[in-house]
Design a protein around this motif. Sequence first.
Motif, mmCIF file in Angstrom:
data_model
loop_
_atom_site.group_PDB
_atom_site.id
_atom_site.type_symbol
_atom_site.label_atom_id
_atom_site.label_comp_id
_atom_site.label_asym_id
_atom_site.label_seq_id
_atom_site.Cartn_x
_atom_site.Cartn_y
_atom_site.Cartn_z
ATOM 1 N N SER A 103 -48.384 -8.198 -45.177
ATOM 2 C CA SER A 103 -49.488 -8.098 -44.216
ATOM 3 C C SER A 103 -50.862 -8.210 -44.854
ATOM 4 N N GLU A 104 -50.960 -8.068 -46.181
ATOM 5 C CA GLU A 104 -52.245 -8.190 -46.879
ATOM 6 C C GLU A 104 -52.106 -9.235 -47.984
ATOM 7 N N PRO A 105 -52.107 -10.506 -47.614
ATOM 8 C CA PRO A 105 -51.866 -11.581 -48.586
ATOM 9 C C PRO A 105 -52.920 -11.602 -49.687
ATOM 10 N N VAL A 106 -52.456 -11.808 -50.911
ATOM 11 C CA VAL A 106 -53.375 -11.996 -52.039
ATOM 12 C C VAL A 106 -53.093 -13.352 -52.683
ATOM 13 N N GLN A 107 -51.931 -13.502 -53.322
ATOM 14 C CA GLN A 107 -51.579 -14.799 -53.908
ATOM 15 C C GLN A 107 -50.067 -14.975 -53.958
ATOM 16 N N PHE A 108 -49.388 -14.235 -54.853
ATOM 17 C CA PHE A 108 -47.932 -14.262 -54.949
ATOM 18 C C PHE A 108 -47.387 -12.861 -54.691
ATOM 19 N N THR A 109 -46.063 -12.766 -54.484
ATOM 20 C CA THR A 109 -45.468 -11.460 -54.214
ATOM 21 C C THR A 109 -44.311 -11.179 -55.155
ATOM 22 N N GLY A 110 -44.045 -9.874 -55.346
ATOM 23 C CA GLY A 110 -42.933 -9.428 -56.167
ATOM 24 C C GLY A 110 -42.123 -8.371 -55.446
ATOM 25 N N PHE A 111 -40.958 -8.070 -55.989
ATOM 26 C CA PHE A 111 -40.047 -7.112 -55.364
ATOM 27 C C PHE A 111 -39.286 -6.388 -56.463
ATOM 28 N N LYS A 112 -39.242 -5.048 -56.370
ATOM 29 C CA LYS A 112 -38.604 -4.242 -57.407
ATOM 30 C C LYS A 112 -37.272 -3.678 -56.916
ATOM 31 N N LEU A 113 -36.299 -3.662 -57.822
ATOM 32 C CA LEU A 113 -34.975 -3.119 -57.538
ATOM 33 C C LEU A 113 -34.666 -2.024 -58.553
ATOM 34 N N PHE A 114 -34.224 -0.871 -58.037
ATOM 35 C CA PHE A 114 -33.937 0.283 -58.885
ATOM 36 C C PHE A 114 -32.422 0.470 -58.967
ATOM 37 N N TYR A 115 -31.882 0.380 -60.177
ATOM 38 C CA TYR A 115 -30.440 0.483 -60.347
ATOM 39 C C TYR A 115 -29.887 1.824 -59.856
ATOM 40 N N LYS A 116 -30.673 2.893 -59.956
ATOM 41 C CA LYS A 116 -30.185 4.216 -59.571
ATOM 42 C C LYS A 116 -30.785 4.684 -58.240
ATOM 43 N N ASN A 117 -32.097 4.666 -58.117
ATOM 44 C CA ASN A 117 -32.720 5.266 -56.932
ATOM 45 C C ASN A 117 -32.451 4.501 -55.644
ATOM 46 N N ASP A 118 -32.248 3.203 -55.730
ATOM 47 C CA ASP A 118 -31.942 2.448 -54.516
ATOM 48 C C ASP A 118 -30.559 2.776 -53.961
ATOM 49 N N LEU A 119 -29.741 3.456 -54.756
ATOM 50 C CA LEU A 119 -28.370 3.761 -54.342
ATOM 51 C C LEU A 119 -28.221 5.153 -53.744
ATOM 52 N N LYS A 120 -29.306 5.913 -53.694
ATOM 53 C CA LYS A 120 -29.204 7.321 -53.297
ATOM 54 C C LYS A 120 -28.815 7.514 -51.835
ATOM 55 N N LYS A 121 -29.226 6.596 -50.973
ATOM 56 C CA LYS A 121 -28.920 6.719 -49.548
ATOM 57 C C LYS A 121 -28.103 5.529 -49.082
ATOM 58 N N ALA A 122 -27.368 5.745 -47.987
ATOM 59 C CA ALA A 122 -26.557 4.663 -47.418
ATOM 60 C C ALA A 122 -27.440 3.458 -47.125
ATOM 61 N N PRO A 123 -26.946 2.266 -47.413
ATOM 62 C CA PRO A 123 -25.574 1.887 -47.759
ATOM 63 C C PRO A 123 -25.247 1.932 -49.255
ATOM 64 N N HIS A 124 -26.071 2.618 -50.041
ATOM 65 C CA HIS A 124 -25.781 2.856 -51.463
ATOM 66 C C HIS A 124 -25.555 1.558 -52.241
ATOM 67 N N ARG A 125 -26.502 0.637 -52.123
ATOM 68 C CA ARG A 125 -26.351 -0.637 -52.829
ATOM 69 C C ARG A 125 -27.721 -1.240 -53.104
ATOM 70 N N LEU A 126 -27.753 -2.134 -54.087
ATOM 71 C CA LEU A 126 -28.952 -2.918 -54.352
ATOM 72 C C LEU A 126 -29.041 -4.070 -53.363
ATOM 73 N N MET A 127 -30.238 -4.442 -53.007
ATOM 74 C CA MET A 127 -30.414 -5.672 -52.263
ATOM 75 C C MET A 127 -30.058 -6.848 -53.175
ATOM 76 N N THR A 128 -29.584 -7.918 -52.603
ATOM 77 C CA THR A 128 -29.108 -9.061 -53.381
ATOM 78 C C THR A 128 -30.162 -10.165 -53.422
ATOM 79 N N PRO A 129 -30.072 -11.040 -54.424
ATOM 80 C CA PRO A 129 -30.963 -12.200 -54.432
ATOM 81 C C PRO A 129 -30.862 -13.021 -53.152
ATOM 82 N N GLU A 130 -29.655 -13.162 -52.608
ATOM 83 C CA GLU A 130 -29.485 -13.934 -51.375
ATOM 84 C C GLU A 130 -30.279 -13.333 -50.220
#
Length: 349
Positions: A307-334
């Motif tokens: 919603s606040e465009p600057v130039q490029f965007t990034g996305f972070k994935l946490f091997y442990k903290n992203d799994l704490k709540k259901a569905p307990h998985r990392l988001m995939t590249p797809e």
Amino acid sequence: MRITKIASLILVAGATICTFAYCTSDAKDKNGKQTAKKTDSAGVAVEEETNLRTPVDTAKYNELVKTNANGDTTGKWPVKNHPIPLDGAILPFKRIVAYYGNLYSKKMGALGEYEPKTMLSMLDKEVAKWEKADPSTPVQPALHYIAVVAAGDPGKDGKYRNRMPFKHIDSVLAIAKMRKNMIVFLDIQVALSTIQTELPLLEKYLMMPNVHLGIDPEFSMKGGVLPGRKIGTYDASEINYASGYLADLVKKHNLPPKVFIVHRFTKKMVTNSQNIKLRPEVQVVMHMDGWGEPDLKLGTYRHFIYSEPVQFTGFKLFYKNDLKKAPHRLMTPEELVKLKPRPIYIQYQ
């Protein structure tokens, strides 16, 4: 989810809990002192990068930027009036996939948690996943090292941050050489210091063609509030100082453009984003740095990155903290390549 609900949850989704508790006791060498030894690694890096200055194809650049918007019809993406970068630009010709962390702690990310050969093997597998999910975009592997770490103790100057010994930065550069053309990011958490104070101290590394910059508003504290007590902030003016500093280095030393990562997972972490200046010498990535379940992460990306465009965007994935709540998985590249815009910088912690 309603934006008010998302905003309240995002405070939990940041990196405060998962990093701050582990960066306060170890950030000195064995003698309790900081080190600043000179090395000749800058000359080596320059020699290695000499042949990597690919001329920018303007038509191809514009085509890729439009493709990266992924069909957005709101007018936000692609960003209007963005500059064509200097020769040797990484983005959007490649997607950067990085491992994040600190050599003093096994709890701040894969970089530091695992010994180098194991860590690089893990990163290789993530790179392969991204190459499969988006064969049209080559992957640029990277290490993202926290070079200035927010701390729980004030230190001698009362700034609540620890500068990593140069010998550790040299170690990260040496690890990066174990893979062909791998790049390195140095990340700064200023705490009660300022970006104007901390950034110039890393100049000898940022002069290297393969070293880039990250800054973390979460730990940029204002009004004397201690890091970890609340979420910090950077204004566009401070971000512009950092990008201007990088641009000056690029021009002075005839470098390819620097990639500049700005972490974000709340609105107030970056103020006046519409005033962030874009430069041909610097490629700015607004990086979604929140952790949690997929719906929460997507809400963060939508409300504070898209919603606040600057130039490029990034996305972070946490091997442990992203799994704490259901569905307990990392988001995939797809899944992530379906976003508008597609994140061009991916970080694993």
